[in-house]
Scaffold this active site. Structure first.
Site, PDB file in Angstrom:
ATOM      1  N   ARG A   1       2.461  -3.252  -0.287  1.00  0.00           N
ATOM      2  CA  ARG A   1       1.775  -2.885  -1.648  1.00  0.00           C
ATOM      3  C   ARG A   1       1.036  -4.328  -1.845  1.00  0.00           C
ATOM      4  NH1 ARG A   1       4.216   0.373  -6.514  1.00  0.00           N
ATOM      5  NH2 ARG A   1       3.616   2.026  -5.131  1.00  0.00           N
TER       6      ARG A   1
ATOM      7  N   HIS B   1      -3.070   5.218  -2.388  1.00  0.00           N
ATOM      8  CA  HIS B   1      -1.863   5.193  -2.311  1.00  0.00           C
ATOM      9  C   HIS B   1      -1.517   6.350  -1.415  1.00  0.00           C
ATOM     10  CE1 HIS B   1       2.403   4.829  -3.011  1.00  0.00           C
ATOM     11  NE2 HIS B   1       2.438   4.678  -4.350  1.00  0.00           N
TER      12      HIS B   1
ATOM     13  N   ARG C   1      10.188   3.619  -7.297  1.00  0.00           N
ATOM     14  CA  ARG C   1      10.162   4.976  -6.305  1.00  0.00           C
ATOM     15  C   ARG C   1       9.785   4.674  -4.754  1.00  0.00           C
ATOM     16  NH1 ARG C   1       9.812   6.365 -11.201  1.00  0.00           N
ATOM     17  NH2 ARG C   1       8.295   4.633 -11.235  1.00  0.00           N
TER      18      ARG C   1
ATOM     19  N   LYS D   1       2.975 -20.619  -1.197  1.00  0.00           N
ATOM     20  CA  LYS D   1       2.581 -22.002  -0.633  1.00  0.00           C
ATOM     21  C   LYS D   1       1.174 -21.786  -0.189  1.00  0.00           C
ATOM     22  CE  LYS D   1       7.309 -22.770   1.278  1.00  0.00           C
ATOM     23  NZ  LYS D   1       8.096 -22.709   2.515  1.00  0.00           N
TER      24      LYS D   1
HETATM   25  C1  NCD Z   1       1.953   4.638  -8.829  1.00  0.00           C
HETATM   26  C2  NCD Z   1       1.405   3.367  -8.192  1.00  0.00           C
HETATM   27  O1  NCD Z   1       1.770   2.412  -7.911  1.00  0.00           O
HETATM   28  O2  NCD Z   1       0.149   3.375  -7.939  1.00  0.00           O
HETATM   29  N1  NCD Z   1       3.468   4.626  -8.798  1.00  0.00           N
HETATM   30  C3  NCD Z   1       4.089   5.146  -7.648  1.00  0.00           C
HETATM   31  O3  NCD Z   1       3.908   4.686  -6.694  1.00  0.00           O
HETATM   32  N2  NCD Z   1       4.716   6.204  -7.947  1.00  0.00           N
HETATM   33  C4  NCD Z   1       1.532   5.137 -10.114  1.00  0.00           C
HETATM   34  C5  NCD Z   1       1.473   3.882 -11.385  1.00  0.00           C
HETATM   35  O4  NCD Z   1       1.846   2.863 -11.312  1.00  0.00           O
HETATM   36  O5  NCD Z   1       1.004   4.092 -12.528  1.00  0.00           O
END
Ligand code: NCD
Length: 316
Positions: free
Chosen positions: A108, A136, A57, A87
């Protein structure tokens, strides 16, 4: 008045007015999209998505968001496998290179604090798309947006956060935002091993938000307006044995939701494993797929406002 540059933590959002502005623009984006009349306000902008952990997502919606607004995307299949980190390149060096190619970096990473480390060296905006068990923020923004859309308000609601409150970064970011509202009551529902870390409880205490830690979900089902279910974050556990002990702690199925209010909503940031049975999907209270769709419009709004210096707040 100051505009936000990087989006690292929801602690950066100091009042609800900035959220309200964001929601208005997100709503506008959805209408423009439905009418096929999206303004190309980000033409020429390039978004780099740098994901060291899996995503469906967050990554797809950011990539679609910039493209719908006229921008373009550069990316790698999996940064931990196909970028120069294999590397031995540091995150800082990777960012210093990408900032020369892109106008915004969506990051991420598996380590808590990594988004801040990236922001410290970056001349272009860094958006934290999840830093380990940390935060997040854009997920929390779309979560709050979803509550507002579905329930018409955020104040005065009883909200239950269920599952992995220890490692669940979406919960951490969401709590910071919920603490900006008033007269809400939060139920923190988890097994004892996966309780919310103290630093997030401290924010609730500081902002005078009522909360209660609960183990047995059945005790609160008939009181809540929003149930926010999370996945047990298997990848953060030190051993499979520890994970096995808590997996399947809460399962929301047809039987369980019988006790929920008629106008309650069921949310989940997704992906789900077994926390919500697919048989619940047809229930009108199941809001998780609508929630994911809201993520696209919220992220379009966020990118638009970020590049146009509109992410301003009253309190600084
Ligand atoms: C979440 C995450 O990556 O923290 N996912 C997301 O971005 N919708 C939740 C999860 O991974 O459980």
């Amino acid at each position: 008045m100051g505009g936000l540059k990087h989006i690292i933590s929801t602690k950066q959002f100091l009042d609800t007015s900035i959220l309200e502005n964001l929601f208005l623009v997100a709503n506008q984006m959805e209408n423009e999209d439905k009418n096929k009349k999206i303004k190309q306000t980000l033409k020429g902008k390039i978004l780099a998505s740098l994901f060291y952990e899996p995503s469906t997502r967050t990554r797809f919606s950011f990539e679609v968001a910039i493209q719908k607004l006229g921008g373009k995307v550069i990316t790698t299949e999996s940064a931990s496998h196909f970028s120069s980190v294999t590397k031995g390149e540091s995150l800082q060096d990777t960012i210093k290179i990408l900032q020369e190619y892109a106008d915004v970096i969506i990051l991420r990473h598996n380590k808590e604090g990594s988004a801040q480390i990236a922001a410290d060296v970056s001349s272009v905006p860094i958006i934290n798309a999840g830093d380990g068990a940390g935060e997040h923020p854009t997920q929390a923004l779309l979560d709050i947006y979803t509550i507002k859309k579905e329930k018409g308000k955020i104040n005065d609601l009883n909200i239950a956060l269920v599952g992995d409150l220890l490692y669940g970064r979406t919960v951490h970011s969401l709590l910071n935002l919920l603490s900006l509202y008033s007269a809400i009551k939060i139920y923190l529902v988890s097994p004892p091993e996966l309780k919310l870390p103290q630093k997030y409880k401290d924010v609730l205490i500081q902002e005078n938000i009522q909360f209660e830690e609960v183990e047995d979900i059945k005790k609160i089902l008939n009181k809540i307006d929003v149930i926010y279910v999370t996945r047990i974050q298997r990848e953060r556990f030190l051993s499979q044995k520890e994970y096995e002990q808590v997996k399947g702690s809460y399962i929301i199925n047809k039987e369980v939701i019988k006790s929920l209010k008629e106008d309650a909503i069921i949310m989940h940031p997704l992906p789900r494993v077994d926390e919500i049975s697919p048989e619940v999907d047809d229930d009108k209270r199941a809001a998780y797929f609508r929630q994911a769709r809201n993520g696209l419009y919220l992220r379009m709004a966020l990118l638009h406002m970020l590049f146009n210096g509109e992410l301003k707040q009253r309190r600084l």
